[in-house]
Design an enzyme around this catalytic site. Structure first.
Site, PDB file in Angstrom:
ATOM      1  N   HIS A 198     -22.330  -9.339   5.046  1.00  0.00           N
ATOM      2  CA  HIS A 198     -22.543  -7.898   5.305  1.00  0.00           C
ATOM      3  C   HIS A 198     -23.905  -7.320   4.916  1.00  0.00           C
ATOM      4  CE1 HIS A 198     -18.255  -7.889   6.471  1.00  0.00           C
ATOM      5  NE2 HIS A 198     -18.601  -7.274   7.332  1.00  0.00           N
ATOM      6  N   ARG A 305     -19.302   1.031  11.663  1.00  0.00           N
ATOM      7  CA  ARG A 305     -18.443   0.490  10.619  1.00  0.00           C
ATOM      8  C   ARG A 305     -18.405   1.463   9.593  1.00  0.00           C
ATOM      9  NH1 ARG A 305     -21.997  -4.115  11.639  1.00  0.00           N
ATOM     10  NH2 ARG A 305     -21.102  -6.020  12.009  1.00  0.00           N
ATOM     11  N   ARG A 341     -14.613   2.156  13.818  1.00  0.00           N
ATOM     12  CA  ARG A 341     -13.816   1.093  13.540  1.00  0.00           C
ATOM     13  C   ARG A 341     -13.027   1.647  12.005  1.00  0.00           C
ATOM     14  NH1 ARG A 341     -15.931  -4.587  11.962  1.00  0.00           N
ATOM     15  NH2 ARG A 341     -16.491  -3.589  10.117  1.00  0.00           N
ATOM     16  N   ASN A 463     -18.431 -12.660  14.514  1.00  0.00           N
ATOM     17  CA  ASN A 463     -18.776 -13.029  13.008  1.00  0.00           C
ATOM     18  C   ASN A 463     -17.446 -13.654  12.451  1.00  0.00           C
ATOM     19  OD1 ASN A 463     -21.104 -11.823  13.875  1.00  0.00           O
ATOM     20  ND2 ASN A 463     -20.607  -9.986  12.740  1.00  0.00           N
ATOM     21  N   ARG A 474     -18.348 -17.149   6.102  1.00  0.00           N
ATOM     22  CA  ARG A 474     -19.547 -16.803   6.579  1.00  0.00           C
ATOM     23  C   ARG A 474     -20.598 -16.428   5.619  1.00  0.00           C
ATOM     24  NH1 ARG A 474     -17.478 -10.840   9.099  1.00  0.00           N
ATOM     25  NH2 ARG A 474     -19.511  -9.900   8.940  1.00  0.00           N
ATOM     26  N   CYS A 511     -18.924  -7.432  19.642  1.00  0.00           N
ATOM     27  CA  CYS A 511     -19.634  -6.675  18.782  1.00  0.00           C
ATOM     28  C   CYS A 511     -20.104  -7.429  17.454  1.00  0.00           C
ATOM     29  CB  CYS A 511     -18.827  -5.486  18.096  1.00  0.00           C
ATOM     30  SG  CYS A 511     -17.404  -5.903  17.304  1.00  0.00           S
TER      31      CYS A 511
HETATM   32  C1  PEP Z   1     -17.454  -9.173  13.319  1.00  0.00           C
HETATM   33  O1  PEP Z   1     -16.424  -9.820  12.599  1.00  0.00           O
HETATM   34  O2  PEP Z   1     -17.718  -9.893  14.286  1.00  0.00           O
HETATM   35  C2  PEP Z   1     -17.489  -7.992  13.364  1.00  0.00           C
HETATM   36  C3  PEP Z   1     -18.495  -7.126  14.126  1.00  0.00           C
HETATM   37  O3  PEP Z   1     -17.281  -7.251  12.306  1.00  0.00           O
HETATM   38  P1  PEP Z   1     -17.639  -7.369  10.725  1.00  0.00           P
HETATM   39  O4  PEP Z   1     -19.142  -8.194  11.018  1.00  0.00           O
HETATM   40  O5  PEP Z   1     -18.157  -6.038  10.216  1.00  0.00           O
HETATM   41  O6  PEP Z   1     -16.641  -8.222  10.073  1.00  0.00           O
HETATM   42 MG    MG Z   2     -15.505  -8.671  11.481  1.00  0.00          MG
END
Ligand code: PEP
Ligand code: MG
Length: 596
Positions: A198, A305, A341, A463, A474, A511
């Protein structure tokens, strides 16, 4: 004195946010220290206790110094927290228990303190009272300060960052990042973390170049070193000579020129030569990013977000504050729509007010919708804010981390209760507000056909979908090489989700960061996605590629990719094809998304 010439080095990491920047290093000592564990001789016990007391005194002195500075800078809310920390340093139990452990177990102070803190943490975990539970973080924060003093490590006050510096840290949480005065931050580099942590996403949305996963940055870079961050290639050059600096300044000029050129596509529709129209959304997390999104040609906010509203503060955002924020988003993007979201905390984003940040495996823990469903009162406050703002523009609600139908139904039930409350209170809102589910957990992907009948739209969060499907953290740079968006399993999954959504007559968008990579555009187009939502910066380039392609060739490329069996083969094939088709997007040896 170190010889500047000998310290000239290049570190290779993960390109987290594009851009080239040259600046001086500012080291931030973040991340936990490793606790040495040693047995000691009985004769050393008193020396060890003295060492402990000295570290306590030193910690107090540092906090008092910071307090004086903060007073001067009038940042009053820190004042209270520093007093709490000073009180903890005076806590008799903490001191006596540690001394006792040193004496009875004959171990070094770091180990003894770690044992005492461990016990305290366990005790805190059982406390129901929210205020007291919150104190756990303070105790741990103070313990880290004592550990650093014992081990001769430095401290940094993030609000202190001045000048135009490159922040060098072992790790940065989003909460750390937003504490800084970002006007003074020219770049970020970290030892750990990856492209879709993030903090990396936040850097991209703020347009601050960043390289993550450098592993050794904090051990080889010294404060004040001259650094070049190449956020396209994911490299950091330490103490470059004149010629290299000039070369990078020139490179930056050329890339900026290309970026300006591509901006010409911002205002054009994202439509292929054979008339396939894709909606281009922007992913943002601050109202301030709205103008940037519009300038780059966003046709709506595909992902707002909301975490930033909640992070890094003592209290929680009120309904009024949320209403005000979402209303600004709704009005700012009108007549287009914005997808809000609901809170997605957990994982690498902790909400300090709730004591849930001790989970051993936070990515699989009480994250996102699970958290909201566990705290329905908090959830309702957010839903009230969104619903009330929906009277001022077109908003949609998106539930994150949906793993099954029960969660959707439960969330919708709470939404219905909230709507009824507003009706009773005579407060207006959009009664037909659309509700979507993020598809980012494999279980949701497998039941997409059933889920599609429960919601108005799907938003695929690649993601997390990649993280959970390929079982790779991640934010762990050690496994980032396995983060393969073009893995056959991921392609099949996305295609399955799109088809399931379309069969049920709902729209499906993406997204996740995958949508912004130029190499992926045609593959995603070939799947028949309705919307691509991304960091605003990437929108013009994606439009450019879409406008010069056809839906037919995209489907063909996808079919060809399907014939190949490994992620590496697919990636090589797709990148080769895309480089042939769009050579100017691969200029200067760069992929503009950051991959060298
Ligand atoms: C994702 O997981 O692809 C997403 C868009 O949400 P975040 O990156 O905020 O977890
Ligand atoms: Mg996500």
């Amino acid at each position: 004195m170190r010889d500047q010439q000998s310290m000239k080095r290049v570190l290779k990491g993960i390109a987290a946010s594009s851009g080239i920047v040259i600046g001086r290093a500012f080291l931030v000592h973040r991340g936990r220290v490793r606790i040495p564990q040693k047995s000691i001789e009985p004769s050393s016990v008193s020396a060890e206790i003295k060492r402990f007391k000295r570290a306590i005194e030193r910690s107090k002195h540092q906090l008092r110094e910071i307090k004086e500075k903060i007073l001067a800078e009038e940042v009053r809310r820190h004042f209270f927290i520093l007093d709490v920390h000073l009180m903890i340093l005076d806590d008799k139990m903490l001191i006596q228990d540690t001394v006792e452990v040193i004496k009875t177990r004959r171990i070094n102070v770091e180990w003894a303190l770690d044992i005492v803190i461990g016990k305290l943490n366990t005790a805190f975990d059982t406390i129901e009272d929210e205020y007291l539970r919150e104190r756990k973080h303070d105790v741990n924060y103070v313990a880290q300060r004592i550990f650093r003093n014992l081990l001769g490590r430095g401290h940094d006050d993030l609000a202190r960052i001045k000048g135009n510096v490159i922040v060098v840290a072992h790790d940065l949480s989003p909460a750390d990042t937003i504490q800084m005065n970002l006007n003074h931050v020219a770049g970020f580099i970290t030892d750990i973390g990856g492209k879709i942590s993030h903090t990396a996403i936040l850097s991209r949305s703020l347009g601050i170049p960043a390289v993550a996963g450098l592993e050794t940055a904090t051990s080889v870079i010294r404060g004040g070193d001259l650094l070049i961050i190449d956020g396209y290639a994911g490299t950091v050059i330490i103490n470059p000579d004149e010629a290299i600096s000039r070369e990078y300044i020139e490179k930056r000029k050329q890339i900026r020129f290309l970026e300006r050129e591509v901006l010409k596509y911002a205002a054009l529709p994202a439509e292929t030569r054979d008339g396939y129209r894709v909606k281009m959304g922007a992913n943002i997390e601050l109202v301030e990013e709205l103008p940037l999104a519009l300038r780059h040609g966003a046709e709506g906010i595909g992902l707002y977000r909301t975490e930033i509203l909640y992070l890094n503060r003592k209290d929680l955002p009120s309904e009024e504050e949320q209403f005000d924020t979402y209303r600004k988003v709704a009005e700012g993007i009108a007549p287009s729509s914005a997808v809000i979201r609901t809170l997605d905390v957990g994982g690498d984003k902790f909400l300090s007010t709730y004591g849930y940040d001790h989970e051993v495996n936070p990515a699989l823990g009480l994250r996102a919708i699970r958290f909201s469903l566990k705290e329905p009162e908090l959830f309702k406050i957010q839903l009230r804010g969104i619903l009330r703002a929906s009277a001022f523009g077109k908003l949609k609600i998106l539930f994150p981390m949906i793993s099954g139908i029960a969660e959707v139904r439960q969330s919708k039930e709470i939404l219905e209760e909230t709507k009824e409350e507003l009706v009773r209170e005579g407060i207006p809102f959009d009664e037909g507000i659309q509700v979507g589910a993020m598809i980012e957990i494999p279980s949701a992907s497998f039941i997409a056909d059933a889920l599609a009948h429960e919601v108005d739209f799907f938003s695929i969060g690649t993601n997390d979908l990649i993280q959970y499907t390929l079982a790779i953290d991640r934010i762990n740079e050690l496994v980032s090489y396995l983060y393969e968006p073009l893995h056959p399993a991921i392609l099949r999954m996305i295609r399955g989700i799109v088809d399931a959504g379309h069969r049920a007559g709902i729209e499906v968008g993406i997204c996740g960061e995958m949508a912004a990579d130029p190499a992926h555009i045609l593959i995603l187009l070939g799947m028949g996605l309705d919307e691509l939502s991304m960091t605003p910066f990437y929108i013009p380039r994606v439009k450019k590629i879409l406008r010069r392609s056809s839906y037919e060739e995209a489907k063909q490329l996808l079919d060809e990719a399907y014939q190949l069996s490994t992620a590496a083969e697919i990636e090589e094939y797709v990148k080769k094809k895309m480089a042939e088709r769009f050579p100017e997007d691969f200029t200067l040896g760069y992929y503009w998304d950051g991959t060298a």
